[in-house]
Design a protein around this motif. Structure first.
Motif, short mmCIF file in Angstrom:
data_model
loop_
_atom_site.label_atom_id
_atom_site.label_comp_id
_atom_site.label_asym_id
_atom_site.label_seq_id
_atom_site.Cartn_x
_atom_site.Cartn_y
_atom_site.Cartn_z
N SER A 94 0.84 -1.19 0.00
CA SER A 94 0.00 0.00 0.00
C SER A 94 0.88 1.24 0.00
O SER A 94 2.00 1.22 0.50
CB SER A 94 -0.87 0.01 1.26
N LEU A 95 0.35 2.32 -0.54
CA LEU A 95 0.98 3.62 -0.34
C LEU A 95 0.88 4.01 1.13
O LEU A 95 0.13 3.39 1.88
CB LEU A 95 0.20 4.68 -1.12
N GLN A 96 1.59 5.07 1.50
CA GLN A 96 1.41 5.63 2.85
C GLN A 96 -0.09 5.78 3.13
O GLN A 96 -0.88 6.06 2.23
CB GLN A 96 2.13 6.97 3.03
N TRP A 97 -0.46 5.63 4.40
CA TRP A 97 -1.89 5.59 4.72
C TRP A 97 -2.14 6.04 6.15
O TRP A 97 -1.24 5.97 7.00
CB TRP A 97 -2.41 4.15 4.53
N HIS A 126 11.45 4.72 8.42
CA HIS A 126 10.00 4.63 8.33
C HIS A 126 9.49 5.88 9.00
O HIS A 126 10.10 6.38 9.95
CB HIS A 126 9.44 3.36 8.96
N TRP A 127 8.40 6.40 8.49
CA TRP A 127 7.97 7.66 9.10
C TRP A 127 6.47 7.62 9.34
O TRP A 127 5.66 7.98 8.51
CB TRP A 127 8.40 8.88 8.29
N GLU A 128 6.16 7.14 10.52
CA GLU A 128 4.76 7.06 10.91
C GLU A 128 4.35 8.44 11.38
O GLU A 128 4.30 8.72 12.57
CB GLU A 128 4.53 6.00 11.98
N GLY A 131 2.93 10.70 4.82
CA GLY A 131 4.19 10.17 4.31
C GLY A 131 5.23 11.25 4.44
O GLY A 131 5.15 12.12 5.31
N CYS A 132 6.23 11.20 3.55
CA CYS A 132 7.23 12.27 3.52
C CYS A 132 6.56 13.62 3.43
O CYS A 132 6.84 14.53 4.19
CB CYS A 132 8.06 12.16 2.25
N ALA A 133 5.67 13.73 2.43
CA ALA A 133 5.03 15.03 2.21
C ALA A 133 3.60 14.82 1.71
O ALA A 133 3.04 15.73 1.13
CB ALA A 133 5.84 15.82 1.18
N ALA A 157 4.96 4.76 -9.51
CA ALA A 157 6.32 4.74 -10.06
C ALA A 157 7.14 5.97 -9.65
O ALA A 157 6.61 7.07 -9.52
CB ALA A 157 6.26 4.67 -11.58
N TYR A 158 8.42 5.72 -9.47
CA TYR A 158 9.42 6.78 -9.33
C TYR A 158 10.14 6.84 -10.67
O TYR A 158 10.69 5.84 -11.12
CB TYR A 158 10.39 6.44 -8.18
N ILE A 159 10.14 8.00 -11.29
CA ILE A 159 10.63 8.08 -12.67
C ILE A 159 11.89 8.93 -12.73
O ILE A 159 11.92 10.06 -12.23
CB ILE A 159 9.55 8.67 -13.59
N GLY A 185 -3.19 9.46 -6.50
CA GLY A 185 -1.91 8.78 -6.68
C GLY A 185 -0.86 9.79 -7.12
O GLY A 185 -1.18 10.97 -7.36
N TYR A 186 0.40 9.34 -7.25
CA TYR A 186 1.46 10.29 -7.57
C TYR A 186 2.53 9.61 -8.43
O TYR A 186 2.85 8.46 -8.21
CB TYR A 186 2.19 10.78 -6.31
N LEU A 187 3.06 10.39 -9.37
CA LEU A 187 4.24 9.91 -10.09
C LEU A 187 5.39 10.82 -9.68
O LEU A 187 5.26 12.05 -9.67
CB LEU A 187 4.00 9.99 -11.59
C1 8X3 Z 1 6.41 8.91 0.15
C2 8X3 Z 1 5.74 7.64 0.40
O1 8X3 Z 1 4.01 5.93 -0.23
O2 8X3 Z 1 3.70 8.12 -1.18
O3 8X3 Z 1 6.47 9.61 1.32
O4 8X3 Z 1 5.45 6.74 -2.03
S1 8X3 Z 1 4.68 7.10 -0.83
#
Ligand code: 8X3
Length: 808
Positions: free
Chosen positions: A169-172, A351-353, A445-447, A462-464, A564-566
């Motif tokens: 899963s993505l950050q949640w 990890h960044w909870e 998440g990070c941001a 994806a990370y591009i 979602g994010y690219l």
């Molecule tokens: C980035 C985490 O899950 O959005 O902070 O790729 S994620």
């Protein structure tokens, strides 16, 4: 190496000192018990299989009540532990087990007996069944060659890097509030009532709703059973304990675990224990990218704290101690990635909870309260990198809050990171959220941020590597790292471009081509995840899933907003390279494309004059429109592409600049670039300036960030911004006020995120030389902080190479 000031830190500090003494180890129980259960449930509905695996775990797993702890529960044996999720990329288990103890990024110890269990009892079952293998089979050759190396383990190419095979899963962020208010007993009762009302003749009710509701009931039973096993153990320990003070604590632990999370919490202590059980069981259930976050702790815990305080049941110091007990619990769960790519994305056992503080209430008023300040104080006083602290800022944030945030940043560990309501809230509204939902967002998440109960998209994206796209322009579709293989489009020989416009157009074609393959990957990932993963616990804590009886990992949840994010990797590296080409080749004719390519092919060895010219060309991060206009076009073109194809896949696939630590491994596949960056060194990170390229001070960095944004588009998400300040620049009261003003400027420019390292490079160099003296030195990386001495040499060097701002 901070002095510990208060009496109540002793408990958490002692626990921390014990667990940090050793390298993290692999714990096999979760992987083994899930495998045992999955063997028994083949052919059953996936959501029910997952719930049965959770129940099997709750029944059989070892439970622990740690020495001195007040908030109990761990997912693995003593010390720092990492769990196995073989359903993801367990096909690589046997190879990974050999590499894990010695790999450079985030190594783990494995007990020889456990290694045997993994090789004999876990790995064989998953061969041919993992998500990783199915994804590889689904990708056509053109996408495949940008995704994986053609080796046995299908390792990453770091070009269009899928992240779905190393996390499910993505950050949640869960809706923790509902657990505290209803308890799992209450949620179970609701599911039972709905089960009783199902239409016995309906195929949907029979085939979809019934298994979902049965899974919810079983999951509630599982977590309640697991909590009660902790109560049993605490009772037993209380009976054997000779110290009356500890015996009383153990009895209180037993009573608490007997009550929560089954029932609604009645006190702050019960709320904390209930929340910890929930997030820990969620970690057992699945691997959430960068770890399940904590949501707005100062909001949903405040009513419990207030009531206890008014009744004289708790003091601020006692609340802080309970937070710290939870922080050290978190610090012992280490996010274990089997793949090198996963490990390299999350260096320093990252990890960044995220814990979110401040911001606005759902009604739009300032949300700060006493707990906000306790959480900030805890971060200043307790030397630990978990959890991450995220402070929401808005135009009416009180001065006291801004000052305390600034004071905490000044204490040097990179906390808190800042998220800007003035950018985030309008964007969420534009994507269909209601005001109360957008105003109540949590950092996840990070941001990133989430609206619990409204967000429904969990597919990792994806990370591009767009610096790779630049290489593909230079080498007609090839990258030096990968030899003669044509990976991208053949846009012609570099030397033949007659104008900057033609060359820029070729780059944008390569950019779009990588985006195209990211969308192809994503289409397959969304389809395949629904067949591989279920999250009955996560679904139970999401109202739209409960209402529709659809698991959160299914592609569409009615009423949900799918965000979602690219990832745009190497933003400043690409901008600066294109700006240098435009200026030096096409405007000033100081060098030719041929000379530039030759210099890059030789990694500037023997071409230092050219490298210096390139390094002195206009660069992003200096409030220079020459470079920033290029950045704006890159961003707009990518957003236009994603707008079109997001519609086709039904998800907002926004452009984001948030690298974790992946700019280091991505840089390792990119040869020298026309910004003077040497071969295989890190790319620029997030939306920060390239390392050493910013020389106009921190406000210029903000302005470049501002000027490259396309505020008239909404297909964009987080932009992570790292700024390194020298301690002198923020010294004293005057320094705090300057930092507050800087934060206000950032807020008024409507930038998404900013975080600070307040650190001298000298200190970092000393820590490289004498790691044993700097074990507690925490630095800000990319949306999270980590112990400096647990990072790879590459990442340590990269942090040192970021420009240190001496003055505002
Ligand atoms: C980035 C985490 O899950 O959005 O902070 O790729 S994620």
């Amino acid at each position: 190496n901070k002095p510990v000031k208060l009496e109540h830190h002793t408990r958490a500090n002692d626990i921390l000192a014990r667990v940090r003494a050793e390298k993290p180890h692999v714990d096999v129980e979760r992987g083994l018990l899930f495998t045992e259960s999955f063997k028994q449930t083949e052919g059953e509905p996936l959501v029910l299989r997952w719930a049965k695996a959770l129940y099997h775990y709750a029944e059989k797993a070892t439970v622990y009540v740690d020495k001195d702890q007040l908030i109990v529960g761990r997912g693995g044996g003593e010390g720092r532990y990492g769990l196995l999720y073989p359903e993801l990329d367990g096909d690589t288990l046997d190879l990974a087990i050999k590499k894990l103890p010695t790999r450079e990024s985030s190594p783990f110890d494995i007990d020889p007996e456990d290694a045997k269990t993994i090789i004999e009892d876990i790995a064989p079952y998953w061969k041919g069944k993992t998500f990783h293998e199915d994804l590889a089979k689904a990708l056509g050759p053109e996408t495949m060659k940008l995704t994986y190396n053609p080796d046995e383990a299908l390792t990453s190419r770091y070009v269009v890097n899928e992240t779905a095979s190393f996390r499910s899963s993505l950050q949640w962020v869960h809706d923790y509030d509902i657990v505290l208010k209803k308890g799992f007993g209450g949620l179970k009762a609701e599911a039972e009532a709905r089960l009783a009302e199902l239409d016995e003749f309906s195929p949907i009710d029979n085939c979809e709703k019934r298994p979902f509701l049965e899974a919810e009931i079983l999951t509630a039973d599982a977590i309640i059973l697991w909590a009660n096993r902790h109560a049993d153990l605490a009772e037993q320990q209380a009976g054997e304990e000779s110290d009356p003070k500890r015996a009383a604590e153990l009895r209180r632990i037993a009573e608490t675990c007997r009550w929560v999370p089954e029932h609604p919490a009645r006190t702050f202590y019960e709320a904390m224990q209930s929340q910890w059980f929930t997030q820990l069981f969620s970690r057992i259930e699945q691997k959430t990218g960068t770890i399940i976050s904590n949501g707005r702790m100062d909001q949903y815990l405040y009513p419990f704290y207030k009531a206890d305080k008014e009744a004289g049941r708790i003091t601020a110091d006692e609340a802080q101690e309970l937070f710290e007990c939870m922080w050290v619990d978190m610090a012992q769960y280490i996010d274990l990635y089997l793949s090198d790519a996963g490990g390299a994305f999350n260096e320093g056992y990252a990890h960044w909870e995220a814990v979110t503080i401040g911001g606005q209430t759902p009604e739009g008023y300032d949300a700060t309260n006493e707990l906000t300040y306790i959480l900030l104080k805890s971060k200043r006083e307790f030397p630990l990198n978990y959890p991450d602290l995220a402070a929401r800022i808005h135009t009416r944030s009180p001065k006291r809050y801004l000052r305390e945030v600034a004071r905490t940043i000044k204490s040097g560990e990179g906390f808190p990171k800042l998220l800007n309501d003035e950018d985030v809230v309008p964007l969420l509204l534009s994507k269909g959220a209601k005001f109360d939902e957008a105003l109540d967002y949590s950092v996840s998440g990070c941001a990133e941020c989430r609206m619990p109960n409204r967000d429904t998209y969990t597919s990792p994206n994806a990370y591009i590597n767009f610096a790779a796209a630049l290489e593909m322009v230079m080498y007609n579709g090839r990258m030096l790292k990968y030899g003669d293989e044509v990976l991208g489009l053949q846009t012609g020989e570099f030397e033949d471009f007659k104008s900057f416009d033609d060359l820029f157009a070729a780059f944008l074609k390569q950019q779009n081509n990588l985006l195209k393959h990211a969308f192809i990957q994503q289409h397959e990932i969304i389809r395949l995840r629904a067949e591989h993963f279920a999250t009955p616990l996560g679904s139970m804590l999401q109202k739209l899933c409960r209402d529709s009886c659809i698991d959160l990992h299914q592609p569409k949840i009615p009423g949900g907003i799918d965000l979602g994010y690219l990832e745009y990797m190497g933003y400043a590296t690409v901008i600066d390279s294109l700006a240098a080409i435009k200026k030096l080749v096409f405007e000033e004719h100081v060098i030719s494309l041929h000379e530039l390519k030759e210099a890059c092919e030789h990694n500037f060895e023997g071409y230092e004059v050219i490298r210096q010219l390139l390094k002195n060309a206009p660069a992003y991060g200096n409030d220079d429109p020459y470079a920033d206009e290029i950045g704006k076009i890159l961003d707009r073109t990518a957003q236009e592409f994603t707008a079109k194809y997001s519609e086709q896949i039904g998800v907002h696939m926004d452009i984001r600049l948030v690298p974790f630590t992946s700019h280091v491994p991505f840089g390792k596949v990119v040869s020298a670039t026309p910004d003077g960056r040497q071969a295989f060194t890190p790319l620029s990170d997030g939306s920060s300036a390239a390392q050493g390229a910013d020389h106009e001070g921190p406000t210029a960095i903000l302005l470049s960030n501002y000027l490259t944004k396309n505020f008239d588009h909404n297909e964009h998400a987080g932009r992570l911004l790292n700024i390194k300040l020298s301690p002198g620049c923020v010294a004293g009261k005057e320094g705090t006020e300057k930092l507050v003003e800087f934060i206000e400027t950032w807020r008024d420019l409507k930038l998404w995120h900013v975080q600070f390292n307040v650190m001298n490079n000298e200190t970092l160099r000393e820590a490289q030389k004498h790691p044993e003296l700097y074990r507690n030195l925490i630095v800000r990386i990319a949306g999270y902080s980590a112990f400096f001495t647990e990072l790879s040499k590459d990442l340590q060097d990269e942090l040192i190479s970021r420009n240190e701002q001496e003055a505002f």
